[in-house]
Each structure stands twice: as C-alpha cells, then as structure tokens.
Write a protein that holds these residues in place. Structure first.
Motif, PDB file in Angstrom:
ATOM      1  N   VAL A 196       7.887  -1.376   0.059  1.00 29.24           N
ATOM      2  CA  VAL A 196       6.909  -1.239   1.141  1.00 29.24           C
ATOM      3  C   VAL A 196       5.803  -0.258   0.764  1.00 29.24           C
ATOM      4  N   THR A 245       1.947  -3.611   6.151  1.00 28.83           N
ATOM      5  CA  THR A 245       2.712  -2.644   5.359  1.00 28.83           C
ATOM      6  C   THR A 245       2.522  -1.213   5.855  1.00 28.83           C
ATOM      7  N   LEU A 265       3.556  -1.596  -2.020  1.00 27.75           N
ATOM      8  CA  LEU A 265       2.821  -2.739  -1.474  1.00 27.75           C
ATOM      9  C   LEU A 265       1.721  -2.271  -0.533  1.00 27.75           C
ATOM     10  N   ALA A 266       1.983  -1.223   0.229  1.00 25.45           N
ATOM     11  CA  ALA A 266       0.966  -0.669   1.136  1.00 25.45           C
ATOM     12  C   ALA A 266      -0.192  -0.078   0.337  1.00 25.45           C
ATOM     13  N   THR A 319       8.851  -9.045   4.099  1.00 22.42           N
ATOM     14  CA  THR A 319       9.406  -7.696   4.206  1.00 22.42           C
ATOM     15  C   THR A 319       9.549  -7.285   5.668  1.00 22.42           C
ATOM     16  N   THR A 372       0.340 -11.613  -1.519  1.00 19.68           N
ATOM     17  CA  THR A 372       0.533 -10.266  -0.962  1.00 19.68           C
ATOM     18  C   THR A 372       0.849 -10.339   0.534  1.00 19.68           C
ATOM     19  N   ALA A 429       4.352  -9.264   2.415  1.00 17.37           N
ATOM     20  CA  ALA A 429       4.336  -8.339   3.549  1.00 17.37           C
ATOM     21  C   ALA A 429       5.055  -8.942   4.750  1.00 17.37           C
ATOM     22  N   ALA A 434      -2.328  -7.867   5.037  1.00 18.64           N
ATOM     23  CA  ALA A 434      -1.181  -7.288   4.330  1.00 18.64           C
ATOM     24  C   ALA A 434      -1.176  -5.773   4.462  1.00 18.64           C
ATOM     25  N   CYS A 435      -2.361  -5.185   4.409  1.00 19.45           N
ATOM     26  CA  CYS A 435      -2.490  -3.721   4.530  1.00 19.45           C
ATOM     27  C   CYS A 435      -1.985  -3.249   5.886  1.00 19.45           C
ATOM     28  N   CYS A 443       5.407   1.332   7.026  1.00 17.50           N
ATOM     29  CA  CYS A 443       5.505   2.713   6.538  1.00 17.50           C
ATOM     30  C   CYS A 443       5.565   3.706   7.690  1.00 17.50           C
ATOM     31  N   SER A 468      -2.166  -3.068  -1.294  1.00 16.03           N
ATOM     32  CA  SER A 468      -2.961  -3.854  -0.347  1.00 16.03           C
ATOM     33  C   SER A 468      -4.126  -3.038   0.216  1.00 16.03           C
TER      34      SER A 468
END
Length: 329
Positions: A40, A73, A43-44, A19, A12, A16, A69-70, A77, A47
């Motif tokens: 994105v 992403t 994935l957000a 990306t 993950t 991220a 990762a959080c 965003c 995560s």
C-alpha cells in the motif's frame, strides 16, 4: 509511449482496487491476496508521483486514472495515520494500559530490568506482554519481580516461544486460553475487576509468518499466504469470543497483520481502534521495517472511551511499546 502509460495507469488502479477489497474478501481469498497489503505505501507513493507527472504533462485521462489510484491508496494509508487533540490530563477513573511484544526480553536480565523500569515509570494499571520467553530461558518469577504487580496471569501451556503474560494492579479472574493447531500463537482471555466493574481483556499473538513448519511454504510469498489464511481463521475465532462476552472488551497485542487485512476488519467490526481514536502521527509498530508497518493494536469496546494512545520506540525489542488510556466508567 502513450499506450504504455494507459496500460500502466489502468494496472495501477486495478491493484489499488484489489488491495482495497482485501478486508472484505472471504478469509481464504483474503489470505491469497494478503501480500498486496504490504504494498500500500509504495503504491501510494508511486501513484502520487505519476499523478503529478501526468498533470504536468497535461494528460487528462491518464491523470484521472493515476489520481484515482492515488486517492484509494492514500485512503488506505489513513488507517496507519491519526490526528487527535489529546492532553496529558485524564479523569481519576481511567484505566492505563500497556501492550508490548517484548521479543523475549532478548533473553537478557539487563534488558528485562531496563524495559520494566521504563514501563513502570509510565504507571500503567495493566501490562499485556507478548512473546514472553520460556521459563527455562528467563524465569517468569524474575519477570514478575521486575514489574512488581500484585496480580499476574500466564498461559498454562509453556511453549518454546510466544508465551503471554498479564500484570495488573486490579484483580484478575476467569482465565481462558485459545490455542491454535500446529502453532505457538495463542490468545489469553481474562476478566479484570476494575472499581466494581468487569472488563474482559484479550491478550493476543496471532499467526506469525514462518514461525512453525506446518505453515511454511516453498517460498516467502507462499509462506506469507499460508500464514495469512491461518491468521484469518484465528481472527474469526477471536471475533466470536468477543461477540459472546457479557462484559465490555479490551483487545490488545500482536495481530501480525496490517490494517489492510481481513483479520483487522473482522476485529474492528465490534471494537474501536484506540490509535485512530486518540493517536497522533504515523502508527507503525514494527521497528526493523523503520516503523512502516502497523501490526500491533489496542482495540476497545465503544463504551470504553479512548482518552489517549501513544507509541514508544525502544532498543529492547523489535516492536514499539503501546500505551493507551481508556475511561471505563
């Protein structure tokens, strides 16, 4: 189970990071990686949820990985989310601009009349339309009459689809067009004479996924990558035209790409994003995807201060209507 959690968390983070790197890759590499830009948001969400679960399970290492990762992403965003403190007040010397992918007005005169009436009620000084229909399908004179502006410019090569138009209260001059090989997509450049000052306006519609046979692959993923690579090349050409302008620039239209892309970064290197400067809330513009994806933009030179930016949902097109106010003096 714990080993699998480490693998999943590491993967993950890797996704991220890759990306986040897309906008900074070469146009070719960014084209291959472009589909990740569409992931994105999921994935957000993923995560964020896994970070919460890992924290509740008191797994520090896994929490750290998913948390990384959080953060990455959510930051990405953020290019589709804005908060500003705009008011309805604007100086007397301000330029009101509409940019809208009209989807051919659905080849319907009732749609044309309803949408043009709505836009006229916003009292814009300039209207940039993308996906104007071919003259045979819906005559340009009918469209011009519906908007009722004294100055108008159209692209000279009347294609089957994706034609452009600019309507203005102020004089327009020095039109230049940019056409791309094996593509209906194009850019219209025009100089706007506003109260003794010249502003160079670009109305764009860049490469559309699956629009022309020359850029269609054997599957959806390959088609998206081919079109992203072509879109990146088009953005390079457009960026060069912007850099060579002797006047302040306003660029608007359908980029057909998210903010997590090479094309967006290339164009915003020189220009401010009006949505990020003066928008509010989520900035998604593509309505069939429930406004998840932001692919339409109004960008302007830093000296043209953005005073307001709004989006209007509508039933007349697959794109929301963009409205911005800039102070050109």
């Amino acid at each position: 189970m714990k080993r699998f959690s480490y693998i999943l968390a590491g993967f993950t983070v890797f996704l991220a990071l890759i990306t986040a790197a897309i906008p900074w890759c070469s146009p070719l590499v960014a084209g291959y990686l472009a589909p990740l830009g569409l992931l994105v948001i999921p994935l957000a969400i993923f995560s964020t949820l896994t970070t919460i679960i890992a924290v509740l399970c008191r797994s520090k290492a896994i929490s750290l990985l998913f948390g990384t990762a959080c953060l990455i992403t959510l930051f990405l965003c953020g290019k589709s989310w804005a908060v500003s403190f705009e008011t309805d007040e604007s100086p007397s010397h301000s330029l009101h601009l509409i940019s809208w992918n009209a989807e051919g007005f659905q080849l319907n005169k009732d749609t044309l009349q309803a949408s043009s009436a709505f836009i006229r009620n916003l009292h814009p000084d300039v209207i940039c339309v993308q996906e104007r229909p071919h003259d045979i399908l819906l005559n340009r004179d009918s469209i011009s009459a519906a908007f009722g502006y004294p100055y108008q410019v159209f692209n000279s090569r009347e294609d089957e689809v994706l034609n452009l138009a600019v309507y203005s209260r102020f004089p327009l001059s020095n039109m230049k067009e940019y056409y791309f090989p094996d593509s209906y997509n194009k850019v219209l450049q025009i100089d706007l004479q506003y109260e003794g000052r010249t502003i160079r306006l670009f109305n764009m519609h860049l490469q559309t996924t699956g629009m022309t046979p020359a850029f269609q692959g054997n599957n959806l993923l390959h088609t998206y990558q081919l079109n992203a690579r072509e879109r990146n090349r088009q953005a390079q050409l457009l960026a060069e035209a912007i850099a060579s302008s002797p006047y302040p620039v306003i660029l608007c239209g359908d980029l057909n790409d998210t903010p997590i892309s090479y094309a967006y970064r290339k164009l915003t290197t020189q220009l401010d994003d009006c949505f990020l400067e003066a928008g509010n809330g989520w900035g998604g513009t593509y309505q069939p995807a429930r406004n998840l994806f932001r692919i339409d933009y109004i960008l302007c030179a830093p000296e043209l201060k953005t005073l307001a930016y709004r989006l209007y949902s509508n039933c007349w097109s697959d794109h929301r209507i963009q409205y911005s106010i800039v102070n050109p003096l």
